[in-house]
Design a protein around this motif. Structure first.
Motif, PDB file in Angstrom:
ATOM      1  N   THR A  12       6.695  -0.533   4.448  1.00  0.00           N
ATOM      2  CA  THR A  12       5.250  -0.386   4.587  1.00  0.00           C
ATOM      3  C   THR A  12       4.588  -0.497   3.215  1.00  0.00           C
ATOM      4  O   THR A  12       4.982   0.199   2.280  1.00  0.00           O
TER       5      THR A  12
ATOM      6  N   ASN B  35       5.162  -3.939   7.342  1.00  0.00           N
ATOM      7  CA  ASN B  35       3.819  -3.499   7.721  1.00  0.00           C
ATOM      8  C   ASN B  35       2.942  -3.481   6.470  1.00  0.00           C
ATOM      9  O   ASN B  35       3.089  -2.609   5.617  1.00  0.00           O
TER      10      ASN B  35
ATOM     11  N   LYS C 253      -0.662  -3.003   5.011  1.00  0.00           N
ATOM     12  CA  LYS C 253      -1.946  -2.419   5.391  1.00  0.00           C
ATOM     13  C   LYS C 253      -3.136  -3.186   4.812  1.00  0.00           C
ATOM     14  O   LYS C 253      -4.246  -3.117   5.330  1.00  0.00           O
TER      15      LYS C 253
ATOM     16  N   ALA D 117       2.867  -0.453  14.142  1.00  0.00           N
ATOM     17  CA  ALA D 117       2.245  -0.626  12.831  1.00  0.00           C
ATOM     18  C   ALA D 117       1.037   0.289  12.629  1.00  0.00           C
ATOM     19  O   ALA D 117       0.461   0.315  11.537  1.00  0.00           O
TER      20      ALA D 117
END
Length: 222
Positions: free
Chosen positions: A85, A104, A106, A193
């Motif tokens: 992430t 993932n 952002k 996610a």
């Protein structure tokens, strides 16, 4: 890492992952180091407090790695499984050649996101740059924002889902019907996610399958 060398950090993490140490590791003062938390082969939980350089979390297997910042080129390159992430943005060729797991992002991802992906799932909450999913073979690329030029150029069987606009499609990439099974795949990925979006808002893109075998009429497209 103001006092600990990168090699010692990675050796410690790799040994802990292999031994399946059931405790979290936190890295502070990463100073944009390259090849951070690479080659982890086990269910380890790692948090990096800051931004990193190129090839962060490369070849990841089973580990969960979170970067509380942005990542340089090639994050999660050749990832096999686990979750990576990035709370900020990712530079070019994020998730390149990834075989499995979830990347993932952002923020935004730069050019060639998911190049030659081979089974990885990539979710980008922002936008992606040009030539993303170039020669993508398997897996899913989900983009909540917009996509740049030549999306999916020369791709094979990967599925591309984009909520925003696509500047242009690459060779052999076409818009495809969103059937019930694709809605379910996308719904699960968005939930994993933590993405605030509905599957029905996306369009699906995939291969027209005209470049699988050489044909003289398509010579200019190869």
């Amino acid at each position: 890492m103001a006092t600990t060398e990168l090699r010692e950090v990675n050796t410690t993490l790799q040994s802990a992952a292999k031994a399946q140490v059931n405790e979290p590791y936190v890295i502070v003062n990463p100073r944009g180091s390259h090849a951070m938390a690479c080659g982890l082969d086990g269910p380890l939980n790692v948090t990096v407090k800051g931004s990193t350089g190129y090839y962060t979390a490369g070849m990841n297997k089973e580990a969960s790695i979170t970067v509380e910042g942005s990542a340089g080129p090639g994050v999660a390159e050749n990832m096999m499984s686990g979750v990576v992430t990035i709370l900020g943005d990712a530079s070019q060729y994020a998730g390149a050649t990834g075989h499995g797991g979830l990347l993932n992002i952002k923020g935004n991802a730069s050019s060639r996101c998911g190049i030659s992906m081979k089974g990885i799932d990539i979710v980008v909450h922002g936008n992606i740059g040009h030539m993303s999913a170039f020669m993508a073979q398997r897996g899913n690329l989900v983009v909540l924002g917009d996509a740049g030029d030549a999306l999916g150029d020369s791709l094979y069987e990967a599925r591309l889902f984009v909520r925003g606009t696509v500047k242009s499609l690459g060779a052999d990439c076409v818009e495809k019907e969103m059937r019930a099974e694709h809605i379910e795949i996308l719904k699960e990925l968005l939930e994993r996610a933590g993405a605030d979006a509905k599957p029905e808002e996306f369009k699906r893109y995939g291969s027209a399958r005209t470049l699988y075998n050489f044909h003289i009429d398509n010579a200019a497209s190869y």
